[in-house]
Scaffold this motif. Sequence first.
Motif, PDB file in Angstrom:
ATOM      1  N   TYR A 109     -18.163 -29.637   6.738  1.00 33.91           N
ATOM      2  CA  TYR A 109     -19.182 -28.718   6.221  1.00 33.91           C
ATOM      3  C   TYR A 109     -18.580 -27.532   5.466  1.00 33.91           C
ATOM      4  N   TYR A 110     -17.298 -27.286   5.673  1.00 28.80           N
ATOM      5  CA  TYR A 110     -16.670 -26.197   4.924  1.00 28.80           C
ATOM      6  C   TYR A 110     -16.602 -26.530   3.431  1.00 28.80           C
ATOM      7  N   ALA A 111     -16.700 -27.831   3.107  1.00 28.08           N
ATOM      8  CA  ALA A 111     -16.499 -28.237   1.710  1.00 28.08           C
ATOM      9  C   ALA A 111     -17.542 -27.625   0.791  1.00 28.08           C
ATOM     10  N   PHE A 112     -18.786 -27.557   1.251  1.00 33.12           N
ATOM     11  CA  PHE A 112     -19.836 -27.082   0.333  1.00 33.12           C
ATOM     12  C   PHE A 112     -19.639 -25.617  -0.072  1.00 33.12           C
ATOM     13  N   PRO A 113     -19.493 -24.695   0.905  1.00 30.05           N
ATOM     14  CA  PRO A 113     -19.201 -23.311   0.470  1.00 30.05           C
ATOM     15  C   PRO A 113     -17.900 -23.213  -0.315  1.00 30.05           C
ATOM     16  N   ALA A 114     -16.896 -24.023   0.043  1.00 30.18           N
ATOM     17  CA  ALA A 114     -15.627 -23.965  -0.691  1.00 30.18           C
ATOM     18  C   ALA A 114     -15.840 -24.355  -2.148  1.00 30.18           C
ATOM     19  N   ILE A 115     -16.618 -25.410  -2.383  1.00 27.79           N
ATOM     20  CA  ILE A 115     -16.872 -25.849  -3.756  1.00 27.79           C
ATOM     21  C   ILE A 115     -17.695 -24.797  -4.499  1.00 27.79           C
ATOM     22  N   LEU A 116     -18.648 -24.209  -3.786  1.00 29.86           N
ATOM     23  CA  LEU A 116     -19.482 -23.175  -4.414  1.00 29.86           C
ATOM     24  C   LEU A 116     -18.614 -21.999  -4.887  1.00 29.86           C
ATOM     25  N   ILE A 117     -17.684 -21.577  -4.023  1.00 37.27           N
ATOM     26  CA  ILE A 117     -16.804 -20.463  -4.389  1.00 37.27           C
ATOM     27  C   ILE A 117     -15.890 -20.863  -5.543  1.00 37.27           C
ATOM     28  N   GLY A 118     -15.329 -22.063  -5.459  1.00 38.00           N
ATOM     29  CA  GLY A 118     -14.464 -22.547  -6.545  1.00 38.00           C
ATOM     30  C   GLY A 118     -15.199 -22.601  -7.868  1.00 38.00           C
TER      31      GLY A 118
END
Lengths: 157, 212
Positions: free
Chosen positions: B80-89
């Motif tokens: 689930y960390y992937a979604f916020p990580a992609i959003l920030i990227g």
Amino acid sequence: MNKLYFILSLLVLTTVPKQVLAHGANIEYRETSAINIQAKYDDGTPMANAQVVIYAPSDRTTPWLKGTTDQSGNFTFVPDTNAENIGNWDVKVRQSGHGDITSIPVSKEAENAAITQLSSDGSDYTSAQKAVMAAAGVWGFIGTALFFSRSKSSKLD
Amino acid sequence: MHIPDGFLSPSVCITGYALTGGVTWQCLRQIDRDRDIQANIPKASLLTAAFFVASLINIPIPPTSIHLIFNGLMGALLGYYAFPAILIGLFFQAVMFQHGGMSTLGVNAIILGTPAIAAYYLFQQRHLLRDKKPFLTTILSFASGAGALLLSATMFAILLVTNISPDMDINAERTAIFISLGGYGIQAVIEGVFTVMLISFLERVKPELLNS
């Protein structure tokens, strides 16, 4: 995303044969200024056969001209310099979900043949600038990682 | 696969932001339940860095050029960390390199982020079988790396085809979009192979990283 380089250049155009009489020929010519755009991807490869749509300042909703770029991403058009078309001409370039839109100012006195290099989005960075920006961004993420991975003992200090 | 500003109507952009808001909230709730947030945030942060710079590497596949995304890899490793990580990227790519756009940030996050979550669920299936685990892990890591990218490409193509500006030659643009899907097929294989390589490397060197 793509970046477009727009080169405004003066081109000598047209030799317009106005009337052809029996044996005589009459050649008239006039100088106009044309706008030559070159569309490129971020990495410098030209956008070949991309669709170009141009909007005149007098009517921003209906396309004034449509066309496609050539193999090297070039497209040339001659804006009409009527009074109502003085202002910013919008040029839109699209290819399979890539593309950009930019405004080219056209004035009545279009004789200034200076080559203006407009970057559509003001992001005309050199690769060195890009590298530094990328490095700064990456360091920010690494810093975040280091911050959260500090050991519990050092937190107590 | 980043949609720039000006391609989508405002209603699509707003819907994208609304969906992204909902998914981010849901992901943060799941992250909040995580017992080991402090160990996972550094991992997420480092992969965000990789995601951020990967888009600067261009691979020319005519008629367009592609750049690596690694959303499936992020999903498999981060959950689930992937979604916020992609959003920030994506935010940093849009602001610093005009890669994508601020108005389409929400839409782009949905296009790239939700397949990452799907890849996570797919990759978790490796716990189903006890035996033959290495082989199953290889298959699943390829499937999550390649599948997430294909899912993103499909969403990207559908959004673009349904939102072609009426001023354009719709058929020509549609053809160009379908041709570009071929390029994404090649990219999916590249990313799938990379995901297999990285995950098998991590499994040998630091297997605890895979137990998210």
